[in-house]
Design a protein around this motif. Structure first.
Motif, PDB file in Angstrom:
ATOM      1  N   ARG B  69       0.696  -1.277   0.075  1.00  0.00           N
ATOM      2  CA  ARG B  69      -0.088  -0.020   0.026  1.00  0.00           C
ATOM      3  C   ARG B  69       0.717   1.465  -0.033  1.00  0.00           C
ATOM      4  NH1 ARG B  69      -5.098   1.051   3.804  1.00  0.00           N
ATOM      5  NH2 ARG B  69      -6.015   3.008   2.289  1.00  0.00           N
ATOM      6  N   GLY B  70       0.545   2.258  -0.939  1.00  0.00           N
ATOM      7  CA  GLY B  70       1.428   3.439  -1.172  1.00  0.00           C
ATOM      8  C   GLY B  70       2.981   3.131  -1.624  1.00  0.00           C
ATOM      9  N   GLY B  71       3.181   1.917  -1.836  1.00  0.00           N
ATOM     10  CA  GLY B  71       4.380   1.834  -2.285  1.00  0.00           C
ATOM     11  C   GLY B  71       4.587   1.434  -3.837  1.00  0.00           C
ATOM     12  N   LEU B  72       5.862   0.770  -4.363  1.00  0.00           N
ATOM     13  CA  LEU B  72       6.070   0.712  -5.498  1.00  0.00           C
ATOM     14  C   LEU B  72       6.566  -0.883  -5.712  1.00  0.00           C
ATOM     15  CD1 LEU B  72       7.897   4.041  -6.769  1.00  0.00           C
ATOM     16  CD2 LEU B  72       5.488   3.173  -7.161  1.00  0.00           C
ATOM     17  N   LEU B  73       6.419  -1.609  -6.544  1.00  0.00           N
ATOM     18  CA  LEU B  73       6.967  -2.810  -7.006  1.00  0.00           C
ATOM     19  C   LEU B  73       7.893  -2.686  -8.180  1.00  0.00           C
ATOM     20  CD1 LEU B  73       7.366  -6.028  -6.409  1.00  0.00           C
ATOM     21  CD2 LEU B  73       5.285  -6.317  -7.920  1.00  0.00           C
ATOM     22  N   ASP B 105      12.409   1.881   1.697  1.00  0.00           N
ATOM     23  CA  ASP B 105      11.500   0.827   2.256  1.00  0.00           C
ATOM     24  C   ASP B 105      10.090   0.490   1.546  1.00  0.00           C
ATOM     25  OD1 ASP B 105      10.190   2.732   3.312  1.00  0.00           O
ATOM     26  OD2 ASP B 105      10.769   2.196   5.619  1.00  0.00           O
ATOM     27  N   LYS B 106       9.499   1.528   0.987  1.00  0.00           N
ATOM     28  CA  LYS B 106       8.180   1.416   0.236  1.00  0.00           C
ATOM     29  C   LYS B 106       8.520   0.690  -0.995  1.00  0.00           C
ATOM     30  CE  LYS B 106       5.499   4.809   2.361  1.00  0.00           C
ATOM     31  NZ  LYS B 106       4.759   4.019   3.131  1.00  0.00           N
ATOM     32  N   VAL B 107       9.728   0.502  -1.520  1.00  0.00           N
ATOM     33  CA  VAL B 107       9.890  -0.203  -2.707  1.00  0.00           C
ATOM     34  C   VAL B 107      10.326  -1.783  -2.693  1.00  0.00           C
ATOM     35  CG1 VAL B 107      11.241  -0.161  -4.805  1.00  0.00           C
ATOM     36  CG2 VAL B 107      10.930   1.899  -3.797  1.00  0.00           C
ATOM     37  N   ASP B 196      18.945   8.179 -12.566  1.00  0.00           N
ATOM     38  CA  ASP B 196      17.812   8.612 -13.081  1.00  0.00           C
ATOM     39  C   ASP B 196      16.831   7.480 -12.359  1.00  0.00           C
ATOM     40  OD1 ASP B 196      18.555  10.542 -14.857  1.00  0.00           O
ATOM     41  OD2 ASP B 196      18.906   9.143 -16.471  1.00  0.00           O
ATOM     42  N   LEU B 197      17.136   6.389 -11.974  1.00  0.00           N
ATOM     43  CA  LEU B 197      16.269   5.217 -11.316  1.00  0.00           C
ATOM     44  C   LEU B 197      15.663   6.142  -9.930  1.00  0.00           C
ATOM     45  CD1 LEU B 197      18.180   2.079 -11.544  1.00  0.00           C
ATOM     46  CD2 LEU B 197      16.241   2.901 -13.092  1.00  0.00           C
ATOM     47  N   ALA B 198      16.667   6.834  -9.255  1.00  0.00           N
ATOM     48  CA  ALA B 198      16.434   7.304  -8.209  1.00  0.00           C
ATOM     49  C   ALA B 198      15.188   8.501  -8.328  1.00  0.00           C
ATOM     50  CB  ALA B 198      17.701   7.801  -7.137  1.00  0.00           C
ATOM     51  N   HIS B 199      15.640   9.276  -9.230  1.00  0.00           N
ATOM     52  CA  HIS B 199      14.868  10.382  -9.660  1.00  0.00           C
ATOM     53  C   HIS B 199      13.280  10.094  -9.877  1.00  0.00           C
ATOM     54  CE1 HIS B 199      13.010  12.661 -12.910  1.00  0.00           C
ATOM     55  NE2 HIS B 199      13.284  13.766 -12.224  1.00  0.00           N
ATOM     56  N   ASP B 200      13.292   8.967 -10.556  1.00  0.00           N
ATOM     57  CA  ASP B 200      11.882   8.562 -10.923  1.00  0.00           C
ATOM     58  C   ASP B 200      11.208   7.888  -9.933  1.00  0.00           C
ATOM     59  OD1 ASP B 200      12.197   9.275 -13.626  1.00  0.00           O
ATOM     60  OD2 ASP B 200      12.002   7.558 -14.309  1.00  0.00           O
ATOM     61  N   LEU B 201      11.900   7.376  -8.838  1.00  0.00           N
ATOM     62  CA  LEU B 201      11.540   6.268  -7.808  1.00  0.00           C
ATOM     63  C   LEU B 201      10.855   7.595  -6.850  1.00  0.00           C
ATOM     64  CD1 LEU B 201      13.970   3.643  -7.116  1.00  0.00           C
ATOM     65  CD2 LEU B 201      11.448   3.285  -7.478  1.00  0.00           C
ATOM     66  N   ARG B 202      11.758   8.498  -6.475  1.00  0.00           N
ATOM     67  CA  ARG B 202      11.186   9.686  -5.586  1.00  0.00           C
ATOM     68  C   ARG B 202       9.991  10.212  -5.994  1.00  0.00           C
ATOM     69  NH1 ARG B 202      16.748  11.817  -5.979  1.00  0.00           N
ATOM     70  NH2 ARG B 202      17.889  10.864  -4.312  1.00  0.00           N
ATOM     71  N   LEU B 203      10.135  10.582  -7.389  1.00  0.00           N
ATOM     72  CA  LEU B 203       8.754  11.292  -8.047  1.00  0.00           C
ATOM     73  C   LEU B 203       7.386  10.527  -7.929  1.00  0.00           C
ATOM     74  CD1 LEU B 203       9.314  13.985  -9.759  1.00  0.00           C
ATOM     75  CD2 LEU B 203       8.834  12.716 -11.515  1.00  0.00           C
ATOM     76  N   LEU B 205       7.119   8.133  -5.666  1.00  0.00           N
ATOM     77  CA  LEU B 205       6.835   7.857  -4.121  1.00  0.00           C
ATOM     78  C   LEU B 205       6.242   9.273  -3.583  1.00  0.00           C
ATOM     79  CD1 LEU B 205      10.132   6.019  -2.886  1.00  0.00           C
ATOM     80  CD2 LEU B 205       7.839   5.138  -2.877  1.00  0.00           C
ATOM     81  N   ALA B 206       6.455  10.271  -4.195  1.00  0.00           N
ATOM     82  CA  ALA B 206       6.123  11.614  -3.938  1.00  0.00           C
ATOM     83  C   ALA B 206       4.423  11.603  -4.176  1.00  0.00           C
ATOM     84  CB  ALA B 206       6.746  12.857  -4.035  1.00  0.00           C
ATOM     85  N   ARG B 207       4.374  11.177  -5.282  1.00  0.00           N
ATOM     86  CA  ARG B 207       3.066  11.040  -5.894  1.00  0.00           C
ATOM     87  C   ARG B 207       1.926  10.265  -4.992  1.00  0.00           C
ATOM     88  NH1 ARG B 207       3.199  10.306 -12.203  1.00  0.00           N
ATOM     89  NH2 ARG B 207       4.573  12.266 -12.945  1.00  0.00           N
TER      90      ARG B 207
END
Lengths: 158, 213
Positions: B69-73, B105-107, B196-203, B205-207
């Motif tokens: 929930r609220g995370g990414l896979l 930790d949400k990934v 670039d991976l970190a950039h997209d993950l942050r974006l 996760l923030a969404r």
């Protein structure tokens, strides 16, 4: 004065001829005994530490041959890996990535050839033990003119 | 003599400003709202699919292709006898997650073997465990299951056993990011940098945190 210069010139000429002679001898199909150190620059060679349970590994680095050469073969001791080859990753017609063995690798004159992730690498099959960061692997590179280079490749993550 | 320090001060101040600007643009976290990975107008849905998850010393369990929930896979298809693409991708993701920091930790990370004939459950668990704790090493029960899951993601692979005993594996090398509903939000090309991976993950996760769904 002139009397002193002449012997020096003769000696120099002799040395130069001798030098080119050895080079010619070594050129096309050198016998094992005539192997020398290949005139190539090797930069940044490293092996990646292997994940637990992996049986394969890869070595990366950059080779520059100032006068041009061909990398003919790569070798490691049998207690490192069962088999070692130069590989290139290519995209096949179906858009999938696959590895193809490279029987020889052309090294154009003074042009760095990079072995890097997603492109070329030295592939180690059947690792006897995992590659651990901080240790080294002894790699032998054999070149067209019979020259070879032996290097201790550090194992590190990058 | 007396006007020399003043003359020196102006270029120095200018240099400081320039340096500050350069540092800010190069080192600061990217604030651009544009994702590096590819998105689709209609995201693929993979949340209805599941696969057997390998666990060391424990019986396999069932994993469904959805994020927490609220995370990414994160999902990647590969195999353990892969010398370059798979360790590069997993290693780059590990670097990216370190950059992401606390939200990492949400990934969740899922690594699906396309070579279940050679990759045992144990091999998969040990392999992924070298990169991540709590990763999901997935092993299809049969070829049909592998094909069905790959088709849903748009991935493909082939395993060819050659006459000399060598095995050739070809596979697509994209990485996927799935949300909690099982929608594929993003596809990254092979070789996307850790930054670039970190950039997209942050974006993303923030969404998720902002609830802008």
């Amino acid at each position: 004065m002139n009397r002193n210069v002449l012997p020096v010139l003769v000696l120099l000429f002799a040395l130069v001829s001798l030098g080119s002679c050895t080079k010619r001898e070594r050129h096309p199909m050198a016998s094992e005994g005539l192997r020398g150190e290949a005139a190539v620059n090797l930069k940044g060679f490293h092996a990646r530490p292997t994940p637990d349970g992996a049986t394969v590994g890869a070595i990366f680095g950059t080779i520059t041959a100032p006068l041009g050469d061909t990398l003919r073969a790569v070798k490691v001791a049998p207690d490192v890996a069962e088999k070692v080859e130069i590989h290139r990753i290519v995209q096949n017609a179906a858009g999938q990535m696959e590895m193809r063995p490279v029987p020889w690798l052309a090294l154009p004159e003074d042009e760095p050839v990079e072995l890097k992730p997603g492109g070329l690498h030295v592939m180690l099959f059947g690792l006897a033990a995992p590659l651990q960061a901080g240790k080294t692997v002894r790699l032998t590179l054999l070149f067209q003119d019979g020259g070879e280079r032996v290097l201790e490749v550090p194992i590190r993550d990058e | 003599m007396s006007d020399r320090p003043a003359a020196r001060r102006i270029p120095l101040a200018f240099a400081c400003l320039l340096l500050a600007l350069l540092t800010a643009s190069a080192c600061g976290p990217r604030t651009s709202g544009k994702l590096v990975g590819h998105t689709r107008p209609i995201p693929k849905q993979v949340g209805g699919l599941s696969m057997s998850e390998a666990r060391l010393g424990k019986p396999d369990t069932t994993f469904t292709f959805r994020a927490k929930r609220g995370g990414l896979l994160f999902v990647f298809f590969g195999f353990t006898n892969c010398p370059d693409l798979c360790p590069t991708t997993l290693g780059d993701l590990r670097k990216a997650l370190r950059k992401v920091g606390p939200g990492a930790d949400k990934v969740d990370v899922a690594f699906v073997t396309v070579d279940p004939g050679r990759d045992s459950s144990e091999a998969m668990a040990r392999y992924l465990g070298s990169f991540f704790t709590g990763g999901h090493p997935l092993r299809p029960a049969d070829n049909e299951q592998l094909l069905a899951v790959q088709a849903a993601f748009g991935a493909a692979s082939s395993v060819t056993r050659k006459a000399d005993g060598d095995v050739d594996v070809a596979h697509t090398a994209l990485s996927y990011l799935v949300d909690e509903h099982g929608a594929v939000l993003l596809e990254w090309d092979y070789g996307t940098s850790p930054a670039d991976l970190a950039h997209d993950l942050r974006l993303l996760l923030a969404r998720n945190a902002g609830g802008t769904k």
